[in-house]
Scaffold this active site. Structure first.
Site, PDB file in Angstrom:
ATOM      1  N   ASN A  77       5.984 -13.438 -13.829  1.00 47.97           N
ATOM      2  CA  ASN A  77       6.381 -12.044 -13.564  1.00 47.97           C
ATOM      3  C   ASN A  77       7.469 -11.681 -12.804  1.00 47.97           C
ATOM      4  O   ASN A  77       7.410 -12.138 -11.373  1.00 47.97           O
ATOM      5  CB  ASN A  77       4.947 -11.550 -12.393  1.00 47.97           C
ATOM      6  CG  ASN A  77       4.767  -9.896 -12.781  1.00 47.97           C
ATOM      7  OD1 ASN A  77       5.760  -9.205 -12.564  1.00 47.97           O
ATOM      8  ND2 ASN A  77       3.678  -9.599 -12.118  1.00 47.97           N
ATOM      9  N   LYS A 126       7.643 -13.865  -9.372  1.00 48.72           N
ATOM     10  CA  LYS A 126       6.269 -14.582  -9.229  1.00 48.72           C
ATOM     11  C   LYS A 126       5.826 -15.645 -10.212  1.00 48.72           C
ATOM     12  O   LYS A 126       6.217 -15.328 -11.475  1.00 48.72           O
ATOM     13  CB  LYS A 126       5.245 -13.357  -9.013  1.00 48.72           C
ATOM     14  CG  LYS A 126       5.174 -12.602  -7.812  1.00 48.72           C
ATOM     15  CD  LYS A 126       3.818 -11.772  -7.919  1.00 48.72           C
ATOM     16  CE  LYS A 126       4.252 -10.628  -7.244  1.00 48.72           C
ATOM     17  NZ  LYS A 126       3.111  -9.269  -7.554  1.00 48.72           N
ATOM     18  N   ARG A 149       5.498 -11.668 -18.283  1.00 44.72           N
ATOM     19  CA  ARG A 149       4.867 -10.449 -18.304  1.00 44.72           C
ATOM     20  C   ARG A 149       6.099  -9.422 -18.592  1.00 44.72           C
ATOM     21  O   ARG A 149       7.107  -9.562 -18.010  1.00 44.72           O
ATOM     22  CB  ARG A 149       4.402  -9.937 -16.983  1.00 44.72           C
ATOM     23  CG  ARG A 149       3.604  -8.932 -16.874  1.00 44.72           C
ATOM     24  CD  ARG A 149       3.948  -8.191 -15.462  1.00 44.72           C
ATOM     25  NE  ARG A 149       3.353  -6.840 -15.432  1.00 44.72           N
ATOM     26  CZ  ARG A 149       3.557  -5.943 -14.552  1.00 44.72           C
ATOM     27  NH1 ARG A 149       4.261  -6.150 -13.535  1.00 44.72           N
ATOM     28  NH2 ARG A 149       2.781  -4.720 -14.650  1.00 44.72           N
ATOM     29  N   HIS A 190      -0.806  -1.763 -17.671  1.00 38.02           N
ATOM     30  CA  HIS A 190      -2.168  -2.652 -17.273  1.00 38.02           C
ATOM     31  C   HIS A 190      -2.753  -3.287 -18.452  1.00 38.02           C
ATOM     32  O   HIS A 190      -3.911  -3.625 -18.272  1.00 38.02           O
ATOM     33  CB  HIS A 190      -2.983  -1.898 -16.545  1.00 38.02           C
ATOM     34  CG  HIS A 190      -2.567  -1.354 -15.323  1.00 38.02           C
ATOM     35  ND1 HIS A 190      -3.062  -0.197 -14.669  1.00 38.02           N
ATOM     36  CD2 HIS A 190      -1.689  -1.997 -14.303  1.00 38.02           C
ATOM     37  CE1 HIS A 190      -2.272  -0.091 -13.494  1.00 38.02           C
ATOM     38  NE2 HIS A 190      -1.432  -1.131 -13.185  1.00 38.02           N
ATOM     39  N   ASN A 205      -3.185  -0.455  -6.542  1.00 35.00           N
ATOM     40  CA  ASN A 205      -2.111   0.415  -6.028  1.00 35.00           C
ATOM     41  C   ASN A 205      -1.543   1.188  -6.933  1.00 35.00           C
ATOM     42  O   ASN A 205      -1.419   2.422  -6.897  1.00 35.00           O
ATOM     43  CB  ASN A 205      -0.894  -0.553  -5.567  1.00 35.00           C
ATOM     44  CG  ASN A 205       0.034   0.143  -4.765  1.00 35.00           C
ATOM     45  OD1 ASN A 205      -0.345   1.422  -4.208  1.00 35.00           O
ATOM     46  ND2 ASN A 205       1.483   0.264  -4.797  1.00 35.00           N
ATOM     47  N   GLY A 206      -1.467   0.747  -8.353  1.00 39.91           N
ATOM     48  CA  GLY A 206      -1.161   1.485  -9.620  1.00 39.91           C
ATOM     49  C   GLY A 206      -2.692   1.177 -10.037  1.00 39.91           C
ATOM     50  O   GLY A 206      -3.458   0.366  -9.971  1.00 39.91           O
ATOM     51  N   ARG A 212       1.467   7.388  -6.389  1.00 42.66           N
ATOM     52  CA  ARG A 212       1.862   7.902  -7.571  1.00 42.66           C
ATOM     53  C   ARG A 212       0.879   9.171  -7.764  1.00 42.66           C
ATOM     54  O   ARG A 212      -0.433   9.335  -7.436  1.00 42.66           O
ATOM     55  CB  ARG A 212       1.788   7.347  -8.754  1.00 42.66           C
ATOM     56  CG  ARG A 212       3.230   6.448  -9.084  1.00 42.66           C
ATOM     57  CD  ARG A 212       2.862   5.459 -10.215  1.00 42.66           C
ATOM     58  NE  ARG A 212       2.793   4.313  -9.769  1.00 42.66           N
ATOM     59  CZ  ARG A 212       2.466   3.193 -10.432  1.00 42.66           C
ATOM     60  NH1 ARG A 212       2.036   3.142 -11.666  1.00 42.66           N
ATOM     61  NH2 ARG A 212       2.561   1.784  -9.768  1.00 42.66           N
ATOM     62  N   ASP A 272      -2.238   2.437   1.318  1.00 42.73           N
ATOM     63  CA  ASP A 272      -3.013   1.422   0.998  1.00 42.73           C
ATOM     64  C   ASP A 272      -4.525   1.998   1.389  1.00 42.73           C
ATOM     65  O   ASP A 272      -4.933   2.556   2.544  1.00 42.73           O
ATOM     66  CB  ASP A 272      -2.655   0.349   2.245  1.00 42.73           C
ATOM     67  CG  ASP A 272      -3.399  -0.994   2.044  1.00 42.73           C
ATOM     68  OD1 ASP A 272      -2.894  -2.102   1.740  1.00 42.73           O
ATOM     69  OD2 ASP A 272      -4.715  -0.849   2.226  1.00 42.73           O
ATOM     70  N   GLY A 279      -7.190  -4.464  -6.808  1.00 38.35           N
ATOM     71  CA  GLY A 279      -7.486  -4.430  -5.509  1.00 38.35           C
ATOM     72  C   GLY A 279      -8.502  -3.641  -5.021  1.00 38.35           C
ATOM     73  O   GLY A 279      -9.460  -4.321  -4.430  1.00 38.35           O
ATOM     74  N   ILE A 280      -8.508  -2.281  -5.581  1.00 39.05           N
ATOM     75  CA  ILE A 280      -9.513  -1.421  -4.858  1.00 39.05           C
ATOM     76  C   ILE A 280     -10.946  -1.528  -5.416  1.00 39.05           C
ATOM     77  O   ILE A 280     -12.047  -1.736  -5.144  1.00 39.05           O
ATOM     78  CB  ILE A 280      -9.211   0.204  -5.058  1.00 39.05           C
ATOM     79  CG1 ILE A 280      -7.648   0.245  -4.342  1.00 39.05           C
ATOM     80  CG2 ILE A 280     -10.047   1.141  -4.510  1.00 39.05           C
ATOM     81  CD1 ILE A 280      -7.106   1.808  -4.359  1.00 39.05           C
ATOM     82  N   GLU A 331      -4.467 -11.555 -14.853  1.00 33.23           N
ATOM     83  CA  GLU A 331      -3.326 -11.447 -15.937  1.00 33.23           C
ATOM     84  C   GLU A 331      -2.582 -12.809 -16.443  1.00 33.23           C
ATOM     85  O   GLU A 331      -2.185 -13.081 -17.550  1.00 33.23           O
ATOM     86  CB  GLU A 331      -2.487 -10.487 -15.455  1.00 33.23           C
ATOM     87  CG  GLU A 331      -3.094  -9.062 -15.474  1.00 33.23           C
ATOM     88  CD  GLU A 331      -2.411  -8.017 -14.778  1.00 33.23           C
ATOM     89  OE1 GLU A 331      -1.593  -6.931 -15.119  1.00 33.23           O
ATOM     90  OE2 GLU A 331      -2.659  -7.929 -13.334  1.00 33.23           O
TER      91      GLU A 331
HETATM   92  P1  AMP Z   1      -3.244  -4.368  -6.156  1.00 31.47           P
HETATM   93  O1  AMP Z   1      -2.310  -3.211  -6.596  1.00 31.47           O
HETATM   94  O2  AMP Z   1      -4.350  -4.623  -6.971  1.00 31.47           O
HETATM   95  O3  AMP Z   1      -3.268  -5.322  -5.422  1.00 31.47           O
HETATM   96  O4  AMP Z   1      -4.391  -3.450  -5.041  1.00 31.47           O
HETATM   97  C1  AMP Z   1      -4.043  -2.987  -3.826  1.00 31.47           C
HETATM   98  C2  AMP Z   1      -4.883  -1.901  -3.265  1.00 31.47           C
HETATM   99  O5  AMP Z   1      -6.248  -2.343  -3.123  1.00 31.47           O
HETATM  100  C3  AMP Z   1      -4.645  -1.445  -1.981  1.00 31.47           C
HETATM  101  O6  AMP Z   1      -4.678  -0.072  -1.763  1.00 31.47           O
HETATM  102  C4  AMP Z   1      -5.549  -2.183  -1.043  1.00 31.47           C
HETATM  103  O7  AMP Z   1      -5.604  -1.266   0.039  1.00 31.47           O
HETATM  104  C5  AMP Z   1      -6.614  -2.292  -1.953  1.00 31.47           C
HETATM  105  N1  AMP Z   1      -7.769  -3.024  -1.355  1.00 31.47           N
HETATM  106  C6  AMP Z   1      -7.533  -4.304  -1.158  1.00 31.47           C
HETATM  107  N2  AMP Z   1      -8.749  -4.824  -0.501  1.00 31.47           N
HETATM  108  C7  AMP Z   1      -9.382  -3.734  -0.157  1.00 31.47           C
HETATM  109  C8  AMP Z   1     -10.624  -3.422   0.634  1.00 31.47           C
HETATM  110  N3  AMP Z   1     -11.660  -4.540   1.170  1.00 31.47           N
HETATM  111  N4  AMP Z   1     -11.150  -2.226   0.630  1.00 31.47           N
HETATM  112  C9  AMP Z   1     -10.608  -1.160   0.037  1.00 31.47           C
HETATM  113  N5  AMP Z   1      -9.223  -1.428  -0.609  1.00 31.47           N
HETATM  114  C10 AMP Z   1      -8.906  -2.781  -0.811  1.00 31.47           C
END
Ligand code: AMP
Length: 397
Positions: free
Chosen positions: A8, A15, A90, A180, A211-212, A241, A284, A332-333, A385
């Site tokens: 990536n 990465k 990617r 995605h 994040n996205g 965004r 975040d 992440g979320i 991915e």
């Molecule tokens: P990603 O772009 O997939 O790496 O996701 C990043 C997002 O996931 C950020 O907003 C993080 O705050 C969120 N995230 C990671 N762990 C947690 C958690 N335990 N609770 C809430 N949000 C999280």
């Protein structure tokens, strides 16, 4: 037994994950950052939590690839370069040209990635640079491009066309491409496996919330609509965004703020909006959640809006597919926030989904988190991915 590497690449970063195939075992992963800056950083993880770190000047991607492969050899992760028989990259934008992952055998193939750069200026150029760099160092291995957009090329015209003069689509390719796609494809396939049903028989809404963030309607294994648009700026409220906004707001705010450069406004919509812009706390989700728990009203509203938009998209995709069998959370979320998952599902129980609170608190593994009797199943599936890229290398070998 072969080894394949999933890459990536960004404009100043690279990465990687190295897989033992066909076992699909990750042997090593890491990244090289700050390529082209005075002090670049190399991090390689391997074995039982072993970590190698190096700081030195790495002027370009070609040198980065050489250093990476050399270090993999030095650390005994590979015995020689020749063990790596596949490289998968990617790629953010595949336009209408790439309906599937594709082999990148020739300079002409890689040139096509460059030519698509107007759809993703920051990404495609860097990805083409990385492809050329790997080609130079490993000239005889299978090289494959895996596109964020290709999964969405099955969308029908009614989902991908904007209601603007048709000639803009014909002349410039102005349409929804989504993003995605590799993640949505992976979790939809995994969901069908977990349900023990052919994906062709299933209607799935996949929610990639990181994040996205984007949501996709997957009908019979095919993407039929997705929330990101011409670029990843559209759709949900994201870390920074804005997601969907009335475009008239753009000129209104520019006039009020005395802005004359549209790029300045687009930058605000991309980098200063979303959870960050609404809460004033952070992009975040964890920080925003913590602030909301302490009583910060704007943080709570930011989360409410995030959840509300996810619910509205799920609802519209249930309508688009005329039904739904499963909803999947990932990224992440989606993978980590039990609060967000619960809030989303609690507001849309009308079509038969329900969440098991105990299962919802678990994470880090593929889980069905709906109650036993729920008509619509809910899943938490960590995305992968890189594995999808490694699988595509095998498929296209
Ligand atoms: P990603 O772009 O997939 O790496 O996701 C990043 C997002 O996931 C950020 O907003 C993080 O705050 C969120 N995230 C990671 N762990 C947690 C958690 N335990 N609770 C809430 N949000 C999280």
């Amino acid at each position: 037994m072969t080894k394949s590497i999933a890459i990536n690449a960004g404009s100043s970063s690279l990465k990687f994950q190295l897989f033992q195939m066909p076992e699909e075992r990750v042997i090593s992963k890491g990244l090289i950052e700050r390529i082209g800056l005075p002090l670049s950083q190399v991090t390689i993880k391997y074995g039982d939590d072993q970590k190698f770190e190096l700081e030195e000047a790495i002027p370009n991607h070609e040198v980065a690839v050489e250093i990476l492969l050399h270090q993999l050899e030095e650390l005994g992760i590979i015995q020689s370069f020749s063990e790596i028989t596949g490289v998968g990259h990617r790629v953010v934008a595949g336009g209408e040209l790439f309906k599937d992952s594709a082999r990148m055998d020739t300079d002409e193939d890689i040139q096509k990635i460059d030519d698509l750069a107007e759809f993703a200026p920051l990404h495609n150029k860097a990805e083409a640079v990385a492809m050329r760099a790997f080609k130079k160092v490993l000239p005889n291995v299978t090289s494959v491009a895996v596109f964020d957009t290709s999964f969405h090329t099955t969308m029908p015209e009614k989902a991908y066309l904007y209601s603007v003069p048709y000639e803009y689509y014909e002349k410039y390719g102005a349409r929804r491409y989504g993003a995605h796609g590799t993640s949505h494809r992976y979790v939809a396939q995994r969901c069908a496996e977990m349900m023990g049903k052919p994906i062709e028989d299933l209607k799935i809404v996949t929610c990639h919330l990181g994040n996205g963030a984007s949501i996709t309607a997957v009908d019979g294994g095919k993407s039929v609509d997705t929330s990101m648009g011409f670029t990843p700026l559209a759709g949900l409220t994201m870390g920074t965004r804005a997601g969907d906004v009335d475009t008239s707001l753009v000129s209104f705010i520019m006039n009020k703020e005395g802005m004359t450069d549209i790029n300045e406004m687009v930058d605000i919509l991309n980098h200063k909006s979303g959870l960050l812009g609404l809460s004033g706390v952070s992009s975040d989700c964890r920080d925003v959640q913590a602030a909301a728990e302490e009583g910060n009203h704007r943080a709570q509203v930011a989360l409410d809006i995030f959840v509300y938009k996810v619910q509205k998209y799920i609802g519209s995709y249930v309508a688009a597919m005329n039904g739904v069998d499963a909803i999947v959370f990932t990224a992440g979320i989606g993978e980590n926030s039990s609060v967000i998952r619960k809030s989303v599902i609690e507001g849309i129980t009308w079509f038969g989904c329900d969440i098991d609170d105990e299962l919802n608190e678990k994470r880090g593994q593929d889980l069905e988190i709906s109650t036993k009797d729920a008509k619509v199943k809910v899943f938490n599936i960590p995305t992968n991915e890189e594995l999808m890229i490694a699988r595509d290398i095998e498929r296209l070998r």
